[in-house]
Write a protein that holds these residues in place. Structure first.
Motif, short mmCIF file in Angstrom:
data_model
loop_
_atom_site.label_atom_id
_atom_site.label_comp_id
_atom_site.label_asym_id
_atom_site.label_seq_id
_atom_site.Cartn_x
_atom_site.Cartn_y
_atom_site.Cartn_z
N ALA A 94 0.84 -1.20 0.00
CA ALA A 94 0.00 0.00 0.00
C ALA A 94 0.87 1.25 0.00
CB ALA A 94 -0.92 -0.01 1.21
N ALA A 95 1.94 1.24 0.78
CA ALA A 95 2.82 2.41 0.87
C ALA A 95 3.48 2.70 -0.47
CB ALA A 95 3.87 2.19 1.94
N GLN A 96 3.83 1.61 -1.18
CA GLN A 96 4.45 1.79 -2.49
C GLN A 96 3.51 2.54 -3.43
OE1 GLN A 96 5.57 -1.93 -4.29
NE2 GLN A 96 7.01 -1.00 -5.70
N ARG A 97 2.22 2.23 -3.35
CA ARG A 97 1.22 2.91 -4.20
C ARG A 97 1.08 4.38 -3.81
NH1 ARG A 97 -3.94 -0.72 -3.41
NH2 ARG A 97 -4.88 0.86 -4.78
N ALA A 98 1.43 4.70 -2.56
CA ALA A 98 1.34 6.09 -2.10
C ALA A 98 2.67 6.82 -2.25
CB ALA A 98 0.89 6.11 -0.64
N GLY A 99 3.68 6.16 -2.81
CA GLY A 99 4.96 6.80 -3.03
C GLY A 99 5.90 6.74 -1.83
N LEU A 100 5.63 5.86 -0.88
CA LEU A 100 6.47 5.72 0.31
C LEU A 100 7.18 4.37 0.28
CD1 LEU A 100 7.35 6.66 3.20
CD2 LEU A 100 5.31 5.48 4.07
N ALA A 101 8.49 4.39 0.51
CA ALA A 101 9.27 3.16 0.51
C ALA A 101 9.45 2.65 1.94
CB ALA A 101 10.63 3.40 -0.14
N LEU A 102 8.87 1.50 2.24
CA LEU A 102 9.05 0.86 3.54
C LEU A 102 10.03 -0.30 3.38
CD1 LEU A 102 5.39 0.66 4.93
CD2 LEU A 102 7.09 2.46 5.30
N GLU A 103 11.03 -0.34 4.23
CA GLU A 103 12.02 -1.41 4.20
C GLU A 103 11.73 -2.38 5.35
OE1 GLU A 103 16.74 -2.03 5.21
OE2 GLU A 103 16.06 -0.04 4.53
N LEU A 104 11.15 -3.52 5.02
CA LEU A 104 10.79 -4.50 6.05
C LEU A 104 12.04 -5.22 6.54
CD1 LEU A 104 7.51 -6.13 4.68
CD2 LEU A 104 7.80 -4.10 6.11
N ARG A 105 12.20 -5.27 7.85
CA ARG A 105 13.32 -5.96 8.46
C ARG A 105 12.77 -7.06 9.35
NH1 ARG A 105 17.44 -0.94 10.06
NH2 ARG A 105 17.74 -0.21 7.92
N ARG A 106 12.82 -8.28 8.83
CA ARG A 106 12.29 -9.43 9.58
C ARG A 106 13.35 -9.92 10.57
NH1 ARG A 106 9.11 -14.77 7.39
NH2 ARG A 106 9.60 -16.14 9.14
N MET A 107 13.02 -9.81 11.83
CA MET A 107 13.94 -10.19 12.90
C MET A 107 13.58 -11.57 13.45
SD MET A 107 15.97 -7.69 12.93
CE MET A 107 16.09 -5.96 12.44
#
Length: 520
Positions: free
Chosen positions: A384-397
């Motif tokens: 969803a963020a990508q469609r809004a122009g925001l880059a989220l970097e998921l960090r799976r811990m």
């Protein structure tokens, strides 16, 4: 749907989410009803092995420091509280055979006679005084300090009587004292590794992060209880490994089953799934004292980017209800249904992201399998963020160490909150300005004042309005996004009897040990 049931990969999930119009049919005929606890006469004897979803070197037998389902499950094996919460979360007598008050400020607890600790020492008022007052000492580092702060004094007022005086009236005190952190220990205890309590089981072995073994307390004060001879409790953080251990015969019960494993368990002869709907939730925490969460427009944008209905269907497979960025779930009598729903809205998200002026920043978001569904929720949010122009970097811990190393410490990341016995306990522990678990570090004097006033308010309508006002404040201002309230799903052997829901969480509100038994 089949991909999700079988354990979807990241690519599978993204394909489902980005496909033209997602049509997910919920599994038909999925009946997760509890087996009747009264269908047969309970049988004494037997040993079971149970796996919780968490295990860490920080595992503890000190009730004041207990913080997860594994700690809670062990705690209810070894200790009792003054009260215990039933299936409606109403406080019932436990170590206190009665509790009375005239003004909700001064409470008198009559202690049950004939109760002994595991080492043979009789329960005394001094044990209760010590157990309750130690939460107020900062050196104890109690997880329930915020709940204990309103206690002014605890005194022995008779050979079997304790009087608790509060700084302000609180009609919920017997509820609070029925929770895990307020279990009663021996006066003067400093080393808790022996697990000396009054509970249904005695400690045989305890290896933090590995396992514990408890054996029947033959001197337990409840006649005929417990039924089992021995319980081994282990923590297995990986969902798949936990289910595999159950279905291979290595466990009699596995906590916190992922919904996509439900069909597999039910299709395996000799196994069943036990469901408890409650106020459990996984939340996106955006710290307001650092990082992007310090900008209220970023926080609002992230809340509008949550496609809650998609998460409910695609991730929880229907075993959840949509939430609205505040923590009081619809089963709670103080839930405010009038709060306008925050729907998924790309345009509003874009508007607030533009105001936030983040530029081309990539925002790290910490997830972990141990925070229920957070990995999958993170993927939905990232799309969803990508469609809004925001880059989220998921960090799976990894699950191991997540709560101590990442939760509460990361600028943006997911947590998971187990059900709480009352609205007051939940709001006090997670949203009061000085609460240790106030993840987003949100501070609001108006909220704190309402929280204090609500405890003393005996007019139910006025109290409901106060809780409604607090829910509005949290939803609008706190750095916490809550998309769903989750059901707890536990897999178990069909030979394990006596299960019935207690909405403090799965595993019968983590108190299964005293109630379950093995069929021959």
């Amino acid at each position: 749907m089949q991909a999700l049931r079988g354990g979807a990969t990241r690519r599978d999930l993204l394909a489902l989410l980005t496909g033209g119009g997602m049509h997910l049919a919920l599994a038909s005929g999925l009946s997760l009803t509890a087996m009747s606890a009264h269908a047969q006469t309970p049988r004494r004897g037997g040993r079971i092995r149970v796996a919780g979803a968490t295990a860490a070197i920080s595992d503890t037998l000190d009730p004041a420091k207990m913080a997860n389902q594994t700690d809670y499950s062990r705690g209810t094996m070894l200790y009792n509280g003054l009260t215990v919460l039933d299936a409606s979360l109403t406080p019932q007598p436990a170590l206190a055979e009665s509790f009375t008050t005239k003004d909700a400020r001064v409470w008198v607890f009559k202690l049950r006679k004939g109760v002994v600790f595991h080492d043979g020492k009789p329960l005394q008022p001094a044990d209760v005084v010590f157990s309750l007052m130690r939460h107020k000492d900062p050196a104890t580092a109690s997880k329930a300090k915020a709940l204990a702060d309103p206690i002014d004094s605890v005194t022995a007022t008779g050979p079997d009587e304790v009087t608790v005086t509060l700084t302000q009236p609180n009609a919920d005190l017997p509820v609070i004292l029925g929770t895990f952190n307020f279990l009663i220990v021996k006066a003067g205890t400093t080393d808790f590794n022996a697990g000396i309590g009054t509970g249904p089981f005695k400690l045989k072995e305890f290896k933090p992060g590995v396992r514990s073994v408890a054996v029947r307390n033959e001197a337990y004060w409840r006649p005929g209880r417990p039924y089992l001879d021995e319980i081994e409790f282990v923590g297995i953080a990986d969902d798949g490994a936990r289910v595999n251990a159950l279905l291979s015969g290595g466990l009699e019960m596995a906590a916190a089953v992922n919904p996509r494993s439900v069909d597999r368990i039910r299709a395996t002869p000799g196994y069943a799934v036990f469901a408890t709907q409650s106020g459990q939730y996984s939340d996106l925490i955006m710290r307001k004292d650092m990082g992007p969460g310090a900008n209220p427009d970023f926080v609002l944008a992230m809340k509008y980017l949550m496609d809650r209905e998609q998460m409910r269907k695609a991730i929880a497979l229907g075993h959840a209800v949509v939430a609205n960025d505040q923590p009081i779930d619809p089963t709670n009598r103080f839930h405010f249904a009038g709060l306008p729903a925050r729907a998924f809205d790309l345009d509003k998200a874009k508007f607030h992201l533009k105001k936030a002026n983040l530029g081309s920043a990539r925002i790290p978001v910490v997830t972990s399998p141990v925070a229920m569904y957070s990995v999958e929720m993170g993927l939905v949010l990232q799309q969803a963020a990508q469609r809004a122009g925001l880059a989220l970097e998921l960090r799976r811990m990894p699950s191991d160490g997540y709560w101590s190393n990442h939760w509460l410490n990361s600028p943006v990341g997911f947590g998971n909150v187990n059900p709480r016995p009352s609205a007051d306990a939940l709001l006090t522990q997670f949203f009061k300005s000085d609460a240790a678990w106030n993840g987003s570090r949100w501070k609001n004097p108006q909220f704190d004042q309402l929280l204090l006033a609500s405890r003393a308010e005996t007019d139910l309508a006025k109290r409901k309005q106060m809780y409604a006002d607090m829910q509005v404040l949290i939803s609008q201002e706190a750095g916490v996004g809550i998309p769903l309230f989750l059901a707890s799903l536990d897999g178990h052997s069909s030979k394990l009897k006596g299960l019935s829901p207690i909405p403090l969480g799965g595993l019968m509100g983590y108190s299964f040990a005293e109630h379950v038994w093995l069929d021959a």
